[in-house]
Design a protein around this motif. Structure first.
Motif, PDB file in Angstrom:
ATOM      1  N   ILE A  53       0.862  -1.180   0.000  1.00  8.49           N
ATOM      2  CA  ILE A  53       0.000   0.000   0.000  1.00  8.49           C
ATOM      3  C   ILE A  53       0.901   1.232   0.000  1.00  8.49           C
ATOM      4  O   ILE A  53       1.698   1.427   0.916  1.00  8.49           O
ATOM      5  CB  ILE A  53      -0.915   0.043   1.241  1.00  8.49           C
ATOM      6  CG1 ILE A  53      -1.767  -1.215   1.338  1.00  8.49           C
ATOM      7  CG2 ILE A  53      -1.754   1.314   1.252  1.00  8.49           C
ATOM      8  CD1 ILE A  53      -2.802  -1.376   0.262  1.00  8.49           C
ATOM      9  N   ASN A  54       0.801   2.027  -1.055  1.00  6.53           N
ATOM     10  CA  ASN A  54       1.510   3.306  -1.130  1.00  6.53           C
ATOM     11  C   ASN A  54       0.494   4.414  -0.904  1.00  6.53           C
ATOM     12  O   ASN A  54      -0.572   4.417  -1.527  1.00  6.53           O
ATOM     13  CB  ASN A  54       2.174   3.485  -2.502  1.00  6.53           C
ATOM     14  CG  ASN A  54       3.275   2.471  -2.733  1.00  6.53           C
ATOM     15  OD1 ASN A  54       4.057   2.165  -1.842  1.00  6.53           O
ATOM     16  ND2 ASN A  54       3.328   1.926  -3.929  1.00  6.53           N
ATOM     17  N   LEU A  55       0.832   5.336  -0.023  1.00  7.98           N
ATOM     18  CA  LEU A  55      -0.042   6.472   0.233  1.00  7.98           C
ATOM     19  C   LEU A  55       0.435   7.642  -0.613  1.00  7.98           C
ATOM     20  O   LEU A  55       1.611   8.009  -0.557  1.00  7.98           O
ATOM     21  CB  LEU A  55      -0.012   6.843   1.711  1.00  7.98           C
ATOM     22  CG  LEU A  55      -0.439   5.741   2.684  1.00  7.98           C
ATOM     23  CD1 LEU A  55      -0.278   6.193   4.122  1.00  7.98           C
ATOM     24  CD2 LEU A  55      -1.865   5.304   2.408  1.00  7.98           C
ATOM     25  N   SER A  56      -0.451   8.199  -1.400  1.00  7.38           N
ATOM     26  CA  SER A  56      -0.106   9.350  -2.234  1.00  7.38           C
ATOM     27  C   SER A  56       0.228  10.523  -1.320  1.00  7.38           C
ATOM     28  O   SER A  56      -0.467  10.785  -0.338  1.00  7.38           O
ATOM     29  CB  SER A  56      -1.273   9.710  -3.145  1.00  7.38           C
ATOM     30  OG  SER A  56      -0.994  10.905  -3.821  1.00  7.38           O
ATOM     31  N   SER A  57       1.307  11.205  -1.627  1.00  4.82           N
ATOM     32  CA  SER A  57       1.738  12.311  -0.770  1.00  4.82           C
ATOM     33  C   SER A  57       0.930  13.584  -1.016  1.00  4.82           C
ATOM     34  O   SER A  57       1.092  14.562  -0.311  1.00  4.82           O
ATOM     35  CB  SER A  57       3.230  12.582  -0.961  1.00  4.82           C
ATOM     36  OG  SER A  57       3.495  12.894  -2.307  1.00  4.82           O
ATOM     37  N   GLU A  58       0.037  13.561  -2.022  1.00  6.43           N
ATOM     38  CA  GLU A  58      -0.833  14.710  -2.259  1.00  6.43           C
ATOM     39  C   GLU A  58      -1.839  14.823  -1.116  1.00  6.43           C
ATOM     40  O   GLU A  58      -2.580  13.892  -0.840  1.00  6.43           O
ATOM     41  CB  GLU A  58      -1.602  14.540  -3.573  1.00  6.43           C
ATOM     42  CG  GLU A  58      -0.729  14.378  -4.789  1.00  6.43           C
ATOM     43  CD  GLU A  58      -1.546  13.979  -6.018  1.00  6.43           C
ATOM     44  OE1 GLU A  58      -2.779  14.172  -6.010  1.00  6.43           O
ATOM     45  OE2 GLU A  58      -0.938  13.461  -6.958  1.00  6.43           O
ATOM     46  N   ASN A  59      -1.852  15.960  -0.445  1.00  7.58           N
ATOM     47  CA  ASN A  59      -2.810  16.242   0.640  1.00  7.58           C
ATOM     48  C   ASN A  59      -2.760  15.224   1.779  1.00  7.58           C
ATOM     49  O   ASN A  59      -3.754  15.028   2.472  1.00  7.58           O
ATOM     50  CB  ASN A  59      -4.245  16.310   0.094  1.00  7.58           C
ATOM     51  CG  ASN A  59      -4.397  17.312  -1.017  1.00  7.58           C
ATOM     52  OD1 ASN A  59      -3.824  18.402  -0.956  1.00  7.58           O
ATOM     53  ND2 ASN A  59      -5.137  16.948  -2.045  1.00  7.58           N
ATOM     54  N   LEU A  60      -1.630  14.560   1.973  1.00  5.78           N
ATOM     55  CA  LEU A  60      -1.519  13.560   3.032  1.00  5.78           C
ATOM     56  C   LEU A  60      -1.368  14.273   4.374  1.00  5.78           C
ATOM     57  O   LEU A  60      -0.494  15.111   4.532  1.00  5.78           O
ATOM     58  CB  LEU A  60      -0.312  12.655   2.762  1.00  5.78           C
ATOM     59  CG  LEU A  60      -0.286  11.292   3.417  1.00  5.78           C
ATOM     60  CD1 LEU A  60      -1.504  10.470   3.020  1.00  5.78           C
ATOM     61  CD2 LEU A  60       0.976  10.550   3.035  1.00  5.78           C
ATOM     62  N   PRO A  61      -2.227  13.969   5.343  1.00  4.53           N
ATOM     63  CA  PRO A  61      -2.114  14.627   6.646  1.00  4.53           C
ATOM     64  C   PRO A  61      -0.787  14.273   7.338  1.00  4.53           C
ATOM     65  O   PRO A  61      -0.195  13.233   7.056  1.00  4.53           O
ATOM     66  CB  PRO A  61      -3.289  14.067   7.443  1.00  4.53           C
ATOM     67  CG  PRO A  61      -4.151  13.344   6.485  1.00  4.53           C
ATOM     68  CD  PRO A  61      -3.326  13.025   5.287  1.00  4.53           C
ATOM     69  N   ALA A  62      -0.364  15.115   8.244  1.00  6.61           N
ATOM     70  CA  ALA A  62       0.855  14.848   9.014  1.00  6.61           C
ATOM     71  C   ALA A  62       0.520  13.914  10.164  1.00  6.61           C
ATOM     72  O   ALA A  62      -0.618  13.814  10.599  1.00  6.61           O
ATOM     73  CB  ALA A  62       1.428  16.159   9.549  1.00  6.61           C
ATOM     74  N   GLY A  63       1.540  13.210  10.654  1.00  4.39           N
ATOM     75  CA  GLY A  63       1.358  12.354  11.824  1.00  4.39           C
ATOM     76  C   GLY A  63       1.871  10.953  11.585  1.00  4.39           C
ATOM     77  O   GLY A  63       2.211  10.567  10.472  1.00  4.39           O
ATOM     78  N   THR A 150      -5.063   7.411  -2.505  1.00  2.00           N
ATOM     79  CA  THR A 150      -5.078   8.858  -2.363  1.00  2.00           C
ATOM     80  C   THR A 150      -6.238   9.227  -1.456  1.00  2.00           C
ATOM     81  O   THR A 150      -7.388   8.838  -1.716  1.00  2.00           O
ATOM     82  CB  THR A 150      -5.266   9.532  -3.745  1.00  2.00           C
ATOM     83  OG1 THR A 150      -4.221   9.086  -4.616  1.00  2.00           O
ATOM     84  CG2 THR A 150      -5.202  11.044  -3.621  1.00  2.00           C
ATOM     85  N   LEU A 151      -5.929   9.944  -0.383  1.00  2.00           N
ATOM     86  CA  LEU A 151      -6.974  10.381   0.538  1.00  2.00           C
ATOM     87  C   LEU A 151      -7.576  11.672   0.003  1.00  2.00           C
ATOM     88  O   LEU A 151      -6.874  12.634  -0.265  1.00  2.00           O
ATOM     89  CB  LEU A 151      -6.388  10.619   1.936  1.00  2.00           C
ATOM     90  CG  LEU A 151      -5.649   9.438   2.566  1.00  2.00           C
ATOM     91  CD1 LEU A 151      -5.099   9.820   3.924  1.00  2.00           C
ATOM     92  CD2 LEU A 151      -6.543   8.233   2.683  1.00  2.00           C
TER      93      LEU A 151
END
Length: 177
Positions: A53-63, A150-151
């Motif tokens: 699972i790769n999370l898109s770094s576009e608009n990715l929340p911090a934490g 992408t979230l």
């Protein structure tokens, strides 16, 4: 572990967040018919599936990030005579291993995730996001499935890739002859 019969049951670790938990879940087999040779070459194959699972770094929340595969099979019936691996038993959650920045991985038994089922839970900075699949996902033995999530405000969108897990030359670099 080593098995002495052609049929056995194998469980992946439900917590694969550690190196040992992840690598201890990788069922690999090899065969060779030459019994009178001084040196026997073995080529190993991955028998389960790898999900990335790769999370898109576009608009990715911090934490802090973590990923859990939800309500999946963790046991497989292996039949070495027919080279088949069938998910069996009950389902549980499996905590994924880090796979680099914004990426996670887990080894799962081959199985089908039905349309509408929640497959992945993402926790970022204490906030939960769930990915319910929009179509049936069939995970076959020996294959790596990569999903980029992408979230977005309306939910999670995804793209996917399907790749062979390893080639014999990859194995030889890890396990010398």
């Amino acid at each position: 572990g080593q098995y002495t019969t052609p049929d056995f049951r194998f469980n992946v670790n439900t917590d694969q967040s550690t190196h040992e938990g992840y690598t201890g879940s990788d069922l690999m087999t090899a065969s060779n018919t030459g019994r009178d040779q001084d040196v026997v070459d073995l080529v190993f194959n991955h028998d389960l599936t790898k999900s990335v699972i790769n999370l898109s770094s576009e608009n990715l929340p911090a934490g802090t990030q973590s990923i859990t595969f939800k309500n999946v099979y963790y046991s497989v019936n292996a039949d070495l005579a027919s080279n088949t691996y069938k998910a069996t038993g009950t389902r549980t959650d499996i905590k994924a291993s880090s796979n680099g920045t914004n990426s996670f991985k887990a080894i799962l038994p081959p199985q089908t995730i039905e349309e509408g089922e929640t497959f992945v839970e993402i926790i970022i900075g204490g906030v939960n996001y769930k990915w319910a699949v929009e179509r049936q996902l069939v995970h076959s033995s020996g294959v790596e499935y990569t999903y980029t999530l992408t979230l977005e405000e309306g939910g999670i969108t995804f793209t996917s890739d399907i790749n062979p897990w390893n080639t014999p030359s990859d194995i030889e670099s890890i396990i010398p002859q």
